[in-house]
Design a protein around this motif. Structure first.
Motif, PDB file in Angstrom:
ATOM      1  N   ALA A 191     -66.195  -3.005  31.357  1.00  0.00           N
ATOM      2  CA  ALA A 191     -65.433  -2.458  32.477  1.00  0.00           C
ATOM      3  C   ALA A 191     -65.941  -1.079  32.859  1.00  0.00           C
ATOM      4  N   VAL A 192     -65.583  -0.691  34.095  1.00  0.00           N
ATOM      5  CA  VAL A 192     -65.795   0.658  34.603  1.00  0.00           C
ATOM      6  C   VAL A 192     -64.419   1.312  34.742  1.00  0.00           C
ATOM      7  N   SER A 193     -64.311   2.574  34.369  1.00  0.00           N
ATOM      8  CA  SER A 193     -63.015   3.251  34.448  1.00  0.00           C
ATOM      9  C   SER A 193     -62.581   3.408  35.903  1.00  0.00           C
ATOM     10  N   PRO A 194     -61.276   3.603  36.155  1.00  0.00           N
ATOM     11  CA  PRO A 194     -60.787   3.711  37.543  1.00  0.00           C
ATOM     12  C   PRO A 194     -61.461   4.819  38.346  1.00  0.00           C
ATOM     13  N   THR A 195     -61.813   5.939  37.706  1.00  0.00           N
ATOM     14  CA  THR A 195     -62.484   7.022  38.421  1.00  0.00           C
ATOM     15  C   THR A 195     -63.965   6.740  38.626  1.00  0.00           C
ATOM     16  N   GLY A 196     -64.510   5.791  37.859  1.00  0.00           N
ATOM     17  CA  GLY A 196     -65.929   5.494  37.929  1.00  0.00           C
ATOM     18  C   GLY A 196     -66.784   6.387  37.068  1.00  0.00           C
ATOM     19  N   ASP A 197     -66.158   7.234  36.232  1.00  0.00           N
ATOM     20  CA  ASP A 197     -66.920   8.184  35.424  1.00  0.00           C
ATOM     21  C   ASP A 197     -67.418   7.601  34.112  1.00  0.00           C
ATOM     22  N   ARG A 198     -66.738   6.546  33.608  1.00  0.00           N
ATOM     23  CA  ARG A 198     -67.074   6.042  32.279  1.00  0.00           C
ATOM     24  C   ARG A 198     -67.174   4.521  32.268  1.00  0.00           C
ATOM     25  N   LEU A 199     -67.907   4.024  31.273  1.00  0.00           N
ATOM     26  CA  LEU A 199     -68.057   2.597  31.037  1.00  0.00           C
ATOM     27  C   LEU A 199     -67.470   2.245  29.677  1.00  0.00           C
ATOM     28  N   LEU A 200     -66.973   1.014  29.564  1.00  0.00           N
ATOM     29  CA  LEU A 200     -66.524   0.474  28.284  1.00  0.00           C
ATOM     30  C   LEU A 200     -67.463  -0.657  27.897  1.00  0.00           C
TER      31      LEU A 200
END
Length: 361
Positions: A226-235
């Motif tokens: 996944a990509v975080s809601p802000t788009g700053d991080r990946l899981l």
């Protein structure tokens, strides 16, 4: 919060439904062998349903739906095909066959061929604004010289409206399959490529309007969840499923990790006499599923490793410390993996795959 009935009547030929969260709406999607059904769910209106005719059965490829639900792209052994709400083919992009054959013009020509039934495959994904289609294919394209990058896998950026290829780059992979994970920025996209036992290369694409730049994150050993809601991080989760991690989108660097060693043994194991199981038999591992409930909380599962001992478990993870905070408990037994929607909710698929349950904390 709610239970949503699957659009298609249950059949072994139908895939389980999925739910995609969009601004002000959600799309309930299910692929059958003959059609792709998309229901637009709005809080203040009745659900509207669109049925896209499928050019080939679902086992021969994947599909993607635009954010507005008005265009579907089917990926197959020989081509990408974009279909509108009326069932009209808007464009088609033919490429070298994933099964390795010289080429076929119609599905009926290869429907019963084993090399096609069990062939590798690519995938496609729409950008966040629906203007672009990102596609993982086996090159070359049909209009190019046959010896141009023969059998080389490529990542394409395509104009969703007319099928024009805007940019392309080689992935340097040997895929069994792949899937796309979109970013809030339409000009960025994640691609996870499964190479069977060989690994799971993660590619991150950035298109500047002219050139497609592709980065490799995770040393060929990370599955993008996944990509975080802000788009700053990946899981991500490692290919061997022993670690989940947060990465910076800017450069792919790992910010924090959580080892499966931190997951308690299944409760049913604790009730067994000492020595019943070896320690490595009871060690949990993470599923290839999960995501961001919000920027601060991730939901992951250990369902696959739990199934031998009882009900699969879902876990909340604090992203600030990358630590388990709670095991999720439900008012009735749930099956399958938790699929986060990024707005504080997630869903699970019923055991019979004929309904989705949407949850909130």
């Amino acid at each position: 919060m709610t239970t949503l009935a699957a659009p298609l009547a249950f059949s072994g030929a139908d895939a389980a439904p999925c739910l995609v969260s969009r601004p002000a709406t959600r799309l309930l999607i299910q692929r059958g062998d003959t059609e792709l059904v998309v229901q637009e769910l709005k809080p203040s209106a009745a659900a509207s349903t669109v049925r896209f005719p499928a050019p080939w059965p679902r086992r021969f490829g994947r599909c993607a739906v635009s954010p507005a639900g008005d265009l579907a792209v089917f990926t197959g052994p020989h081509a990408l095909q974009a279909v509108d709400q009326a069932g009209n083919v808007q464009w088609e992009l033919r490429h070298r066959c994933w099964g390795g054959c010289a080429g076929h013009e119609a599905f009926t020509e290869y429907a019963d061929e084993r090399d096609h039934r069990y062939a590798s495959s690519g995938s496609a994904g729409f950008s966040a604004d629906g203007t672009l289609v990102w596609a993982h294919i086996r090159g070359p394209l049909a209009h190019e010289q046959p010896d141009r990058g023969r059998g080389t896998e490529e990542w394409l950026v395509i104009n969703a409206g007319d099928g024009t290829v805007l940019a392309r780059a080689r992935t340097h992979t040997a895929a069994a399959g792949s899937f796309h994970v979109p970013h809030p920025d339409p000009n960025q996209m994640g691609l996870t490529i499964g190479e069977g036992q060989e690994g799971s290369p993660l590619r991150w694409g950035r298109w500047d309007g002219d050139t497609l730049a592709v980065d490799s994150f995770g040393g060929e050993n990370r599955v993008l969840l996944a990509v975080s809601p802000t788009g700053d991080r990946l899981l991500t989760v490692t290919h061997d499923q022993d670690t989940v991690a947060l990465h910076r989108v800017s450069d792919g660097a790992v910010e924090a990790e959580l080892s499966a060693v931190a997951v308690p043994r299944h409760p049913s194991v604790e009730s067994e006499p000492s020595g019943t199981f070896e320690d490595d038999e009871t060690q949990a591992f993470f599923d290839y599923g999960g995501g961001f409930l919000n920027e601060d909380t991730v939901v992951v599962g250990t369902v696959e490793s739990d199934e031998e001992f009882g009900t699969g478990r879902h876990w909340l993870v604090d992203t600030a410390r990358m630590r388990l905070t709670d095991r999720l408990t439900y008012p009735f037994e749930v099956s399958g993996l938790p699929q986060a929607l990024g707005d504080g909710t997630w869903y699970t698929v019923s055991d019979t795959e004929n309904a989705l349950h949407v949850w909130a904390l």
